[in-house]
Design a protein around this motif. Sequence first.
Motif, short mmCIF file in Angstrom:
data_model
loop_
_atom_site.label_atom_id
_atom_site.label_comp_id
_atom_site.label_asym_id
_atom_site.label_seq_id
_atom_site.Cartn_x
_atom_site.Cartn_y
_atom_site.Cartn_z
N MET A 239 0.87 -1.20 0.00
CA MET A 239 0.00 0.00 0.00
C MET A 239 0.90 1.24 0.00
O MET A 239 1.99 1.24 0.57
N ARG A 240 0.33 2.34 -0.53
CA ARG A 240 1.10 3.59 -0.60
C ARG A 240 0.16 4.75 -0.31
O ARG A 240 -1.01 4.74 -0.79
N THR A 241 0.59 5.70 0.48
CA THR A 241 -0.24 6.89 0.70
C THR A 241 0.66 8.08 1.05
O THR A 241 1.87 7.89 1.26
N GLN A 242 0.08 9.25 1.16
CA GLN A 242 0.89 10.41 1.55
C GLN A 242 1.12 10.40 3.05
O GLN A 242 2.24 10.59 3.53
N VAL A 243 0.02 10.22 3.83
CA VAL A 243 0.14 10.29 5.29
C VAL A 243 -0.40 9.00 5.91
O VAL A 243 -1.58 8.67 5.75
N GLY A 244 0.46 8.26 6.57
CA GLY A 244 0.05 7.06 7.30
C GLY A 244 -0.31 7.47 8.73
O GLY A 244 0.49 8.11 9.42
N ILE A 245 -1.53 7.15 9.15
CA ILE A 245 -2.00 7.53 10.50
C ILE A 245 -2.19 6.27 11.33
O ILE A 245 -2.95 5.37 10.93
N VAL A 246 -1.49 6.19 12.46
CA VAL A 246 -1.62 5.03 13.34
C VAL A 246 -2.58 5.41 14.48
O VAL A 246 -2.28 6.31 15.27
N GLY A 247 -3.74 4.75 14.49
CA GLY A 247 -4.71 4.99 15.57
C GLY A 247 -5.96 5.71 15.08
O GLY A 247 -5.87 6.74 14.40
N ALA A 248 -7.10 5.14 15.42
CA ALA A 248 -8.41 5.72 15.04
C ALA A 248 -9.15 6.18 16.30
O ALA A 248 -10.30 5.83 16.54
N GLY A 249 -8.47 6.96 17.10
CA GLY A 249 -9.13 7.68 18.19
C GLY A 249 -9.44 9.07 17.68
O GLY A 249 -9.35 9.34 16.47
N PRO A 250 -9.82 9.98 18.56
CA PRO A 250 -10.15 11.34 18.11
C PRO A 250 -9.02 12.00 17.31
O PRO A 250 -9.27 12.60 16.26
N ALA A 251 -7.77 11.83 17.73
CA ALA A 251 -6.66 12.49 17.03
C ALA A 251 -6.55 11.97 15.60
O ALA A 251 -6.56 12.75 14.63
N GLY A 252 -6.48 10.66 15.45
CA GLY A 252 -6.29 10.08 14.11
C GLY A 252 -7.45 10.36 13.18
O GLY A 252 -7.26 10.68 12.00
N LEU A 253 -8.67 10.28 13.71
CA LEU A 253 -9.85 10.43 12.86
C LEU A 253 -10.08 11.89 12.46
O LEU A 253 -10.43 12.18 11.31
N VAL A 254 -9.87 12.81 13.39
CA VAL A 254 -10.03 14.24 13.02
C VAL A 254 -8.94 14.62 12.03
O VAL A 254 -9.21 15.28 11.01
N LEU A 255 -7.72 14.15 12.26
CA LEU A 255 -6.63 14.47 11.33
C LEU A 255 -6.94 13.96 9.93
O LEU A 255 -6.81 14.68 8.93
N ALA A 256 -7.41 12.72 9.84
CA ALA A 256 -7.71 12.12 8.52
C ALA A 256 -8.73 12.98 7.78
O ALA A 256 -8.61 13.23 6.57
N HIS A 257 -9.71 13.48 8.52
CA HIS A 257 -10.76 14.29 7.88
C HIS A 257 -10.19 15.64 7.42
O HIS A 257 -10.45 16.08 6.29
N LEU A 258 -9.40 16.26 8.27
CA LEU A 258 -8.82 17.57 7.91
C LEU A 258 -7.91 17.43 6.70
O LEU A 258 -7.89 18.30 5.81
N LEU A 259 -7.19 16.33 6.60
CA LEU A 259 -6.31 16.10 5.45
C LEU A 259 -7.15 15.86 4.19
O LEU A 259 -6.85 16.38 3.12
N HIS A 260 -8.22 15.10 4.36
CA HIS A 260 -9.10 14.80 3.20
C HIS A 260 -9.64 16.09 2.61
O HIS A 260 -9.67 16.28 1.39
N LEU A 261 -10.02 17.03 3.50
CA LEU A 261 -10.55 18.32 3.03
C LEU A 261 -9.48 19.12 2.28
O LEU A 261 -9.80 20.02 1.50
N ARG A 262 -8.21 18.79 2.54
CA ARG A 262 -7.11 19.49 1.86
C ARG A 262 -6.61 18.70 0.65
O ARG A 262 -5.57 19.02 0.09
#
Length: 393
Positions: free
Chosen positions: A1-24
Amino acid sequence: MRTQVGIVGAGPAGLVLAHLLHLRGIDSVVLERQTREHVERRIRAGVLEHGTVDLLRDVGLAGRLLRERMVHHGIELLFDGTGHRIPLTDLAGREITIYGQHELVKDLVAARLGTGRPLLFQAPAVALDGLDDAPTIRFVQDGRPRELRCDVVVGCDGYHGVSRTAVADHAVTRYQREYPYAWLGVLAQAPPSSEELIYAYHDRGFALHSMRSPQITRLYLQVRPDEPVTDWPDERIWAELRRRLARDDPGWRLADGPILEKSVTTMRSVVVEPMRHGRLFLAGDAAHIVPATGAKGLNLAVADVAVLADALGAWAAGDTSGLDAYSARCLSRVWRVQHFSWWMTSMLHRAQDGDPFTHRLQLAQLRYLTGSRAAATSLAENYVGLPLTGGRT
Ligand code: APR
Ligand code: PHB
């Protein structure tokens, strides 16, 4: 697999970050060790600062929250049998929101899945390699070893995660304070006995009355740090709560009911510096832990990823200055919040040895807080939260 940002953890930090990145328009993959059910059922704290709510609203993550939350304009400090209201909105100009963290996580998971971008459950990261130039997250999925190559890795994997341990000891400075007590947390099917939160300072120990809805009360008792939850049958819990939340008002009583969940949480302060190591960035509990007294853990996690999302947005456009400044910018807020959490905790928890000097200092502090507008304003400003920087698209 390949991506720009690998996020470890789906708590509030990981999930909010993933959304903010998606919007960008920045691609990410979220790897979560637990199942979706486990992550969505974990009962944690329930106070959101106004800055957190404003950010979530601005980025489209606050739909259900704004419909179902409870808005509070004050908290109560109870000591010597008398309750003293701290009028948060009058003093600090902003309210707080009561909304269970596990409810927010449900909303965040649904939002992530709605984007169609990867959120892999039961996919624990086991190692992070190449953090200086070509990061690879090694993880396991369906029992098979897999690799995620990314440009940047963000450790949002909490206190027990792997990301922090991926950094050599000599590169990390860890600041820690263990408190000589823990919290026995209780979720009860009982209507709240107060409109607002009650922080009780009592000879027998601290107690907190909070809530999740008009039908669900959330309560905490100060206990010994090694206290087994089995030592606390329901009737003992209610009896102790009644004693510590008692007040001179004969009309007041604590409503009880079936206890839906009980657990003991240790109280500690931890900060790991710096929050960046090459292409690895730490956010939320992976970088810092606060004692729950100030209700800051979730809010601090969101504050970190708001800064990081802006920095990663600039990085995607070729400007790395935000990433270079990330750690220092976050740590400035982290230490302010650490101090406030330590201060609230030290003021409200009875010393285990019952030390009379500490007891009198605590009472003097509480009397000053409830007798001085300036002192109460300082508490209110910190409690409702400092303005968030960054995060909006
Ligand atoms: N691989 C993948 N996921 C992992 C791993 C791993 N090796 N280790 C831990 N995780 C997951 C956990 O299962 C959890 O879902 O990382 C997530 C971390 O989430 P939190 O602990 O909630 O941390 P954070 O997102 O920073 O939020 C902080 O949550 O724990 C509360 O009190 C804390 O309110 C604060 C907030
Ligand atoms: C909660 O409702 O879980 C809660 C509220 C306030 C705190 C800590 C926890 O300070």
